[in-house]
Design a protein around this motif. Structure first.
Motif, PDB file in Angstrom:
ATOM      1  N   ILE A  33      10.541   1.121   4.541  1.00  0.00           N
ATOM      2  CA  ILE A  33       8.921   2.538   4.769  1.00  0.00           C
ATOM      3  C   ILE A  33       8.355   0.542   5.564  1.00  0.00           C
ATOM      4  N   SER A  34       7.294   1.309   6.472  1.00  0.00           N
ATOM      5  CA  SER A  34       6.234  -0.154   6.551  1.00  0.00           C
ATOM      6  C   SER A  34       4.872  -0.035   6.813  1.00  0.00           C
TER       7      SER A  34
ATOM      8  N   LEU B  58      14.901  -5.653   0.628  1.00  0.00           N
ATOM      9  CA  LEU B  58      14.373  -6.809   1.484  1.00  0.00           C
ATOM     10  C   LEU B  58      12.840  -6.859   1.977  1.00  0.00           C
ATOM     11  N   VAL B  59      12.492  -7.572   1.984  1.00  0.00           N
ATOM     12  CA  VAL B  59      10.778  -7.529   2.543  1.00  0.00           C
ATOM     13  C   VAL B  59      10.523  -8.369   3.439  1.00  0.00           C
ATOM     14  N   ILE B  60      10.235  -7.462   4.605  1.00  0.00           N
ATOM     15  CA  ILE B  60      10.360  -8.343   5.895  1.00  0.00           C
ATOM     16  C   ILE B  60       8.946  -7.989   6.232  1.00  0.00           C
ATOM     17  N   TYR B  61       8.614  -8.837   6.409  1.00  0.00           N
ATOM     18  CA  TYR B  61       6.937  -9.329   6.961  1.00  0.00           C
ATOM     19  C   TYR B  61       7.258  -9.353   8.293  1.00  0.00           C
ATOM     20  N   GLY B  62       5.960  -9.232   9.087  1.00  0.00           N
ATOM     21  CA  GLY B  62       5.382  -9.936  10.488  1.00  0.00           C
ATOM     22  C   GLY B  62       4.789 -11.121  10.764  1.00  0.00           C
ATOM     23  N   ILE B  63       4.343 -11.201   9.765  1.00  0.00           N
ATOM     24  CA  ILE B  63       3.813 -12.536   9.337  1.00  0.00           C
ATOM     25  C   ILE B  63       4.467 -14.021   9.603  1.00  0.00           C
ATOM     26  N   ALA B  64       3.882 -14.352  10.566  1.00  0.00           N
ATOM     27  CA  ALA B  64       5.214 -16.152  11.590  1.00  0.00           C
ATOM     28  C   ALA B  64       6.353 -15.627  11.975  1.00  0.00           C
TER      29      ALA B  64
ATOM     30  N   PHE C  17       9.849  -2.758   4.058  1.00  0.00           N
ATOM     31  CA  PHE C  17      10.289  -3.344   2.726  1.00  0.00           C
ATOM     32  C   PHE C  17      11.904  -1.996   3.526  1.00  0.00           C
ATOM     33  N   VAL C  18      13.142  -2.656   2.915  1.00  0.00           N
ATOM     34  CA  VAL C  18      14.173  -1.769   2.752  1.00  0.00           C
ATOM     35  C   VAL C  18      14.925  -1.639   1.464  1.00  0.00           C
ATOM     36  N   TYR C  19      15.043  -0.412   1.036  1.00  0.00           N
ATOM     37  CA  TYR C  19      15.670   0.030  -0.023  1.00  0.00           C
ATOM     38  C   TYR C  19      17.051   0.429   0.293  1.00  0.00           C
TER      39      TYR C  19
ATOM     40  N   PHE D 131       0.687  -1.249  -0.347  1.00  0.00           N
ATOM     41  CA  PHE D 131      -0.376   0.026  -0.010  1.00  0.00           C
ATOM     42  C   PHE D 131       0.981   1.100   0.058  1.00  0.00           C
ATOM     43  N   HIS D 132       2.020   1.018   0.734  1.00  0.00           N
ATOM     44  CA  HIS D 132       2.724   2.057   0.473  1.00  0.00           C
ATOM     45  C   HIS D 132       4.606   1.560   0.584  1.00  0.00           C
ATOM     46  N   TYR D 133       5.209   2.451  -0.928  1.00  0.00           N
ATOM     47  CA  TYR D 133       6.283   1.289  -1.626  1.00  0.00           C
ATOM     48  C   TYR D 133       7.533   2.628  -1.803  1.00  0.00           C
TER      49      TYR D 133
END
Ligand SMILES: [Zn+2]
Length: 542
Positions: free
Chosen positions: A386-387, A480-486, A393-395, A99-101
């Motif tokens: 950006i979260s 890097l795409v970081i998820y809090g899922i799992a 996301f880390v750019y 939604f934000h990147y």
């Protein structure tokens, strides 16, 4: 409701008058017409549960008695409205990782609620393709789908012909009714809230008032407005209509996807769909096919700050993993100023469609920001974080192209294992010379090893793997795409919310399409892009 019917009846009579005065052609009754109702954020699991428990009585009847069928749909990654609608409305594989990147080539953020961003994405990614709602109406959507009518555009006031005037009156009847009814219901909601506060004064301090304000705006006004505007289009025989009801998604973000307030919102949406159904039955000659679908579900979550007790992720990453000492370079600041200026230009030239839709986008994920908070992002030493929900996301900004793990770990050795072992973190996705990789709890997995890792036991493992492949093929997805899922102890969102989406949990990915039994809906649906050829056929006459 009988009064609604009366108002719609009056309005329909006015529409007929418009035609009788020969100022507009009657719609051709020969072709099939398309009505898509999206219930934003509703997973199949929650809907099935709601049907069993009587929380969605009309949808239950539709499926049981009215010749409709509920087909399962897997929506791919990210599980987010703009990605879904781009695929379903235009049949393209979107480059919309969240939604934000950030777009490294343009050196600009895409933030959907901001004016011009959705229009820019639609113009560049849809690239002239035929939208499924071309010349129709969209309400509450991120994109127009090619629709001529977005709610509250003022084109109808431009040429004051006889027809224009009568149409304006006809629409004004609807608007007046919405305003009258909305005001009455708002008063009712307000007094209910006052009683609640009287009974439990503490509720004021736990966000009760903010929630109430949002509830009145969204649940009452918008839903009424959408329902009556769609009814208006149905009577007028508009060829394709796509309406997105946001009530449930917003309540689920605030309270959790199975909270009673979220289910109450679902119940109200169910009642609105029932009203549209009654209108459909009055215009059988237009042969509308009703479809009720959802763009993604939600996962119950804790916030990252609850999970870790520390600062937000965009600070924690700099504190723990990246060099915090330097400041943004002037070139970056300049780029941002340019971006703001071009956003304003897009707004002024009205290339940005639907002021109203932007308002809706704004509410969809960002109601805390209505109260002045800023979106979560941070940039230092050429690194932008950006979260945007359960995803961050880390750019690395010095390279306009996505970096591979090999290139990243030259700068920050063992970064993947390190971040994925940190508190509050689920999976970390990266690109590598040998394809996408997933880190989970300090271990590295290739995509064909995921059954032994974070997605052990998932019946839809194949779709998860496909979703990760698609997501990491998007050039705007973070290095890097970081998820809090799992995450250990349950799913985590990097913003403050009780329900979240964008990630690969089963409830986020598994939704539904309710469609007429006879309709040739693709099966199985493993990505919303499959809906496009099916929906676009309604554009062909006959
Ligand atoms: Zn949402």
């Amino acid at each position: 409701m009988p009064l609604d019917d009366l108002v719609l009846g009056l309005q329909r009579a006015l529409d007929r008058l418009v035609r009788r005065l020969r100022v507009g052609a009657a719609p051709v009754p020969d072709r099939r017409r398309l009505l898509i109702v999206q219930i934003d954020g509703l997973s199949r699991a929650v809907l099935e549960d709601a049907i069993v428990k009587g929380r969605a009585p009309f949808l239950a009847r539709l499926v049981r008695q009215r010749g409709y069928r509920m087909a399962p749909m897997s929506v791919g990654l990210p599980t987010s409205t703009p990605a879904f609608q781009m695929a379903a409305m235009y049949g393209v594989r979107p480059d919309i990782p969240g939604f934000h990147y950030h777009d490294k080539r343009r050196r600009a953020d895409i933030y959907f609620p901001r004016g011009g961003d959705a229009a820019h994405v639609e113009a560049t990614q849809a690239a002239g393709r035929r939208g499924i709602v071309r010349d129709g109406g969209t309400y509450g959507c991120v994109f127009t789908g090619g629709a001529a009518n977005n709610l509250l555009t003022f084109t109808m006031f431009k040429r004051p012909t006889g027809a224009g005037l009568l149409r304006t009156i006809s629409m004004a009847v609807v608007l007046a009714w919405v305003i009258l009814k909305g005001t009455v219901v708002s008063m009712f909601e307000l007094s209910r809230a006052l009683l609640r506060v009287a009974a439990d004064p503490l509720s004021v301090w736990t966000g009760g008032w903010k929630w109430l304000a949002i509830k009145i705006v969204i649940s009452v006004w918008l839903r009424e407005l959408f329902t009556l505007a769609v009814a208006h289009d149905l009577y007028a025989g508009v060829g394709a209509i796509y309406v997105n009801y946001l009530d449930y998604d917003i309540a689920a973000h605030a309270w959790g996807p199975r909270h009673r307030r979220a289910l109450r919102a679902l119940r109200r949406v169910d009642a609105s769909i029932h009203r549209l159904w009654r209108v459909l039955r009055r215009v059988p000659e237009y042969r509308y096919d009703l479809h009720v679908l959802s763009d993604h579900g939600q996962a119950t979550c804790r916030s990252y700050r609850q999970a870790t007790g520390g600062p937000p992720i965009e600070e924690a990453l700099f504190d723990d993993f990246f060099d915090p000492s330097s400041t943004p370079r002037p070139a970056e600041l300049e780029g941002r100023a340019h971006r703001i200026a071009s956003g304003l230009r897009a707004y002024r030239s009205r290339r940005a469609p639907g002021l109203f839709q932007r308002f809706v986008n704004y509410l969809e994920r960002d109601f805390p920001r209505l109260l002045g908070e800023m979106p979560e992002s941070r940039e230092r030493a050429g690194i932008r974080v950006i979260s945007a929900g359960p995803n961050a996301f880390v750019y690395f900004l010095d390279s306009p192209e996505p970096l591979t793990l090999e290139e990243i770990e030259k700068r920050f050795p063992a970064l993947g294992t390190g971040i994925s072992a940190a508190p509050g973190i689920g999976i970390v996705l990266v690109r590598s010379a040998s394809g996408p990789l997933c880190f989970w709890r300090g271990r590295r997995y290739a995509l064909d090893e995921l059954h032994a890792g974070p997605f052990a036991g998932r019946a839809d493992l194949e779709q998860v793997v496909e979703g990760i492949r698609d997501l990491m093929a998007m050039r705007s997805a973070g290095d890097l795409v970081i998820y809090g899922i799992a995450a250990p102890g349950g799913d985590v969102s990097f913003i403050s919310e009780a329900g979240t989406h964008a990630g690969p949990s089963p409830d986020e990915m598994q939704t539904f399409v309710i469609h007429p039994r006879a309709a040739a809906v693709p099966s199985p649906i493993t990505h919303p892009i499959q809906l496009y050829p099916y929906f676009v056929r309604y554009q062909e006459v006959g």
